[in-house]
Design a protein around this motif. Structure first.
Motif, PDB file in Angstrom:
ATOM      1  N   PRO A   9     -51.687  -3.771  73.541  1.00 53.20           N
ATOM      2  CA  PRO A   9     -50.381  -3.939  72.925  1.00 53.20           C
ATOM      3  C   PRO A   9     -50.492  -4.298  71.446  1.00 53.20           C
ATOM      4  O   PRO A   9     -51.380  -5.040  71.040  1.00 53.20           O
ATOM      5  CB  PRO A   9     -49.736  -5.072  73.716  1.00 53.20           C
ATOM      6  CG  PRO A   9     -50.845  -5.788  74.373  1.00 53.20           C
ATOM      7  CD  PRO A   9     -52.000  -4.838  74.475  1.00 53.20           C
ATOM      8  N   GLN A  10     -49.593  -3.726  70.669  1.00 54.86           N
ATOM      9  CA  GLN A  10     -49.470  -4.031  69.256  1.00 54.86           C
ATOM     10  C   GLN A  10     -48.042  -4.529  69.069  1.00 54.86           C
ATOM     11  O   GLN A  10     -47.095  -3.882  69.510  1.00 54.86           O
ATOM     12  CB  GLN A  10     -49.723  -2.748  68.457  1.00 54.86           C
ATOM     13  CG  GLN A  10     -49.468  -2.842  66.991  1.00 54.86           C
ATOM     14  CD  GLN A  10     -49.587  -1.472  66.315  1.00 54.86           C
ATOM     15  OE1 GLN A  10     -49.569  -0.431  66.962  1.00 54.86           O
ATOM     16  NE2 GLN A  10     -49.688  -1.478  65.001  1.00 54.86           N
ATOM     17  N   SER A  11     -47.883  -5.684  68.449  1.00 51.84           N
ATOM     18  CA  SER A  11     -46.540  -6.233  68.260  1.00 51.84           C
ATOM     19  C   SER A  11     -45.741  -5.410  67.264  1.00 51.84           C
ATOM     20  O   SER A  11     -46.257  -5.042  66.206  1.00 51.84           O
ATOM     21  CB  SER A  11     -46.616  -7.678  67.762  1.00 51.84           C
ATOM     22  OG  SER A  11     -47.009  -8.521  68.801  1.00 51.84           O
ATOM     23  N   VAL A  12     -44.520  -5.096  67.647  1.00 52.31           N
ATOM     24  CA  VAL A  12     -43.550  -4.471  66.756  1.00 52.31           C
ATOM     25  C   VAL A  12     -42.229  -5.196  66.990  1.00 52.31           C
ATOM     26  O   VAL A  12     -42.088  -5.917  67.977  1.00 52.31           O
ATOM     27  CB  VAL A  12     -43.385  -2.951  67.003  1.00 52.31           C
ATOM     28  CG1 VAL A  12     -44.635  -2.194  66.643  1.00 52.31           C
ATOM     29  CG2 VAL A  12     -42.986  -2.654  68.424  1.00 52.31           C
ATOM     30  N   ASP A  13     -41.281  -5.023  66.112  1.00 52.77           N
ATOM     31  CA  ASP A  13     -40.003  -5.706  66.296  1.00 52.77           C
ATOM     32  C   ASP A  13     -38.904  -4.875  65.659  1.00 52.77           C
ATOM     33  O   ASP A  13     -38.758  -4.851  64.437  1.00 52.77           O
ATOM     34  CB  ASP A  13     -40.053  -7.101  65.668  1.00 52.77           C
ATOM     35  CG  ASP A  13     -38.792  -7.913  65.948  1.00 52.77           C
ATOM     36  OD1 ASP A  13     -38.045  -7.563  66.889  1.00 52.77           O
ATOM     37  OD2 ASP A  13     -38.558  -8.897  65.233  1.00 52.77           O
ATOM     38  N   GLY A  50     -40.380  -3.429  75.825  1.00 54.96           N
ATOM     39  CA  GLY A  50     -39.368  -4.283  75.215  1.00 54.96           C
ATOM     40  C   GLY A  50     -38.285  -4.598  76.213  1.00 54.96           C
ATOM     41  O   GLY A  50     -38.554  -4.741  77.413  1.00 54.96           O
ATOM     42  N   GLU A  58     -40.829  -0.676  80.181  1.00 53.50           N
ATOM     43  CA  GLU A  58     -41.872   0.057  79.474  1.00 53.50           C
ATOM     44  C   GLU A  58     -41.540   1.524  79.631  1.00 53.50           C
ATOM     45  O   GLU A  58     -41.038   1.940  80.677  1.00 53.50           O
ATOM     46  CB  GLU A  58     -43.259  -0.232  80.055  1.00 53.50           C
ATOM     47  CG  GLU A  58     -43.793  -1.589  79.718  1.00 53.50           C
ATOM     48  CD  GLU A  58     -45.225  -1.812  80.202  1.00 53.50           C
ATOM     49  OE1 GLU A  58     -45.870  -0.853  80.687  1.00 53.50           O
ATOM     50  OE2 GLU A  58     -45.694  -2.954  80.100  1.00 53.50           O
ATOM     51  N   LYS A  94     -40.558  -4.379  71.441  1.00 54.56           N
ATOM     52  CA  LYS A  94     -41.413  -5.508  71.084  1.00 54.56           C
ATOM     53  C   LYS A  94     -42.886  -5.139  70.997  1.00 54.56           C
ATOM     54  O   LYS A  94     -43.653  -5.823  70.344  1.00 54.56           O
ATOM     55  CB  LYS A  94     -41.266  -6.619  72.126  1.00 54.56           C
ATOM     56  CG  LYS A  94     -39.874  -7.176  72.248  1.00 54.56           C
ATOM     57  CD  LYS A  94     -39.842  -8.233  73.330  1.00 54.56           C
ATOM     58  CE  LYS A  94     -38.461  -8.806  73.508  1.00 54.56           C
ATOM     59  NZ  LYS A  94     -38.448  -9.865  74.547  1.00 54.56           N
ATOM     60  N   GLN A  95     -43.284  -4.059  71.724  1.00 60.22           N
ATOM     61  CA  GLN A  95     -44.696  -3.696  71.771  1.00 60.22           C
ATOM     62  C   GLN A  95     -44.880  -2.196  71.715  1.00 60.22           C
ATOM     63  O   GLN A  95     -44.044  -1.442  72.201  1.00 60.22           O
ATOM     64  CB  GLN A  95     -45.344  -4.201  73.067  1.00 60.22           C
ATOM     65  CG  GLN A  95     -45.419  -5.706  73.171  1.00 60.22           C
ATOM     66  CD  GLN A  95     -46.050  -6.128  74.472  1.00 60.22           C
ATOM     67  OE1 GLN A  95     -45.725  -5.589  75.521  1.00 60.22           O
ATOM     68  NE2 GLN A  95     -46.958  -7.082  74.408  1.00 60.22           N
ATOM     69  N   ARG A  96     -46.004  -1.801  71.136  1.00 53.05           N
ATOM     70  CA  ARG A  96     -46.460  -0.423  71.175  1.00 53.05           C
ATOM     71  C   ARG A  96     -47.836  -0.462  71.820  1.00 53.05           C
ATOM     72  O   ARG A  96     -48.681  -1.269  71.453  1.00 53.05           O
ATOM     73  CB  ARG A  96     -46.551   0.150  69.758  1.00 53.05           C
ATOM     74  CG  ARG A  96     -47.128   1.540  69.730  1.00 53.05           C
ATOM     75  CD  ARG A  96     -47.241   2.051  68.321  1.00 53.05           C
ATOM     76  NE  ARG A  96     -47.765   3.413  68.323  1.00 53.05           N
ATOM     77  CZ  ARG A  96     -47.863   4.159  67.249  1.00 53.05           C
ATOM     78  NH1 ARG A  96     -47.495   3.686  66.082  1.00 53.05           N
ATOM     79  NH2 ARG A  96     -48.341   5.372  67.337  1.00 53.05           N
TER      80      ARG A  96
END
Length: 98
Positions: A9-13, A50, A58, A94-96
């Motif tokens: 997971p990579q955090s995104v917002d 997210g 997901e 929230k995640q990629r």
């Protein structure tokens, strides 16, 4: 022995509110994220996680052209949030996963 890829997971917002629509090609209920190709830096499929109206999910975002992606919304999730095609939902990515 074959190597399996783990989801990293990579955090995104990012948050957006859009109506649930029907994809003309697949017939799936989905939402479209505009300018997602620019946001994610790709016009290929993107695995994300997210919430939709606060319910965790997901999915794999699929490119639909013009730098936009669609997010399919399964019937079970639509039932949880009590929304159908035409109703607006708030999507928080929230995640990629890569």
């Amino acid at each position: 022995m074959a190597e399996t890829k783990a989801k990293t997971p990579q955090s995104v917002d990012t948050t957006f509110t859009v109506p649930i629509t029907k994809d003309n090609n697949s017939g799936w209920s989905c939402v479209v994220m505009e300018d997602s190709g620019e946001f994610f830096g790709t016009r290929r499929a993107v695995k994300i996680g997210g919430t939709i109206d606060g319910q965790p999910f997901e999915a794999t975002m699929l490119p639909v052209g013009g730098g936009n992606h669609m997010i399919p919304i399964k019937a079970a999730l639509r039932k949880l949030v009590a929304k159908e095609q035409g109703d607006e939902v708030t999507v928080h990515i929230k995640q990629r996963f890569s």
